[in-house]
Enzyme design. Structure first.
Site, PDB file in Angstrom:
ATOM      1  N   GLU A  95      14.105  60.136  26.924  1.00  9.14           N
ATOM      2  CA  GLU A  95      12.940  60.083  27.937  1.00  9.14           C
ATOM      3  C   GLU A  95      12.851  58.957  29.048  1.00  9.14           C
ATOM      4  OE1 GLU A  95       8.647  60.209  26.724  1.00  9.14           O
ATOM      5  OE2 GLU A  95       8.989  62.195  25.337  1.00  9.14           O
ATOM      6  N   CYS A 128       3.936  61.818  19.559  1.00 14.59           N
ATOM      7  CA  CYS A 128       3.620  60.740  18.677  1.00 14.59           C
ATOM      8  C   CYS A 128       4.788  59.752  18.736  1.00 14.59           C
ATOM      9  CB  CYS A 128       3.411  61.398  17.333  1.00 14.59           C
ATOM     10  SG  CYS A 128       4.521  62.559  16.726  1.00 14.59           S
ATOM     11  N   HIS A 129       5.908  60.153  19.180  1.00 14.01           N
ATOM     12  CA  HIS A 129       7.137  59.335  19.342  1.00 14.01           C
ATOM     13  C   HIS A 129       6.978  58.069  20.576  1.00 14.01           C
ATOM     14  CE1 HIS A 129       7.710  62.649  22.035  1.00 14.01           C
ATOM     15  NE2 HIS A 129       8.511  61.890  22.701  1.00 14.01           N
ATOM     16  N   ASN A 161       0.335  64.087  11.638  1.00 17.33           N
ATOM     17  CA  ASN A 161       0.332  64.937  12.768  1.00 17.33           C
ATOM     18  C   ASN A 161       1.165  66.108  12.566  1.00 17.33           C
ATOM     19  OD1 ASN A 161       0.356  66.167  15.432  1.00 17.33           O
ATOM     20  ND2 ASN A 161       1.849  64.578  16.210  1.00 17.33           N
ATOM     21  N   TYR A 199       0.734  50.724  18.829  1.00 17.89           N
ATOM     22  CA  TYR A 199      -0.446  51.097  17.995  1.00 17.89           C
ATOM     23  C   TYR A 199      -1.550  50.362  18.121  1.00 17.89           C
ATOM     24  CZ  TYR A 199       3.281  53.444  15.275  1.00 17.89           C
ATOM     25  OH  TYR A 199       4.390  54.291  15.010  1.00 17.89           O
TER      26      TYR A 199
END
Length: 140
Positions: A138, A112-113, A104, A83
């Site tokens: 991912e 956003c993850h 969002n 962040y």
DNA sequence: TCAAAGATACCGT
DNA sequence: ACGGTATCTTTGA
């Protein structure tokens, strides 16, 4: 309202007038329904591990959220940012960033993850299970 | 308008 | 390790 069965739970989304208006992630599994539109195509590709051009998304309401969207898309697949770091590149405060991420409407499509707290995994609007699963997925 | 809340970070003890 | 404070955007009263 359409739905998409992902490996981690069901994703509902609004698609009309050729524009995606928002996604919501569910906690529990529900019925599988296959749809033929750009959002499902994108999700399907994503969960197969490939990337694709984004479907048409409803425009962000505020300037800040437009900036944020742009900043998020700059994070490559399989990488994460804190962040604090992202806040610095957007010249804003970490707290403000988190506030906006929770608001969002397009989780996953707008990644956003891939934003984590400085000291570990941060929070996630739809539950940290999703965030953990997505990151784990991912980083294979 | 203003007050309060947020998916934070950082520094002091 | 813990607690307080700095910080910025949104939202509701």
């Amino acid at each position: 309202m359409y739905s998409f069965q992902s490996p981690f739970g069901v994703i509902h989304y609004d698609w009309h007038e050729g524009l995606c208006h928002g996604l919501t992630l569910q906690q529990s599994d529900m019925m599988h329904a296959k749809h033929d539109n750009p959002v499902s195509a994108w999700l399907s590709a994503y969960f197969s591990g490939t990337t694709q051009a984004l479907p048409a998304l409803a425009p962000a309401k505020t300037n800040f959220q437009r900036k944020l969207r742009h900043g998020l898309c700059a994070i490559p697949y399989g990488k994460v940012k804190t962040y604090g770091e992202l806040a610095k590149t957007l010249s804003t405060a970490p707290r403000a960033l988190g506030q906006a991420l929770g608001a969002n409407p397009f989780p996953i499509i707008i990644p956003c993850h891939r934003v984590v707290a400085a000291g570990g995994l941060g929070g996630f609007h739809y539950g940290s299970d999703w965030k953990k699963s997505l990151l784990n997925f991912e980083q294979l």
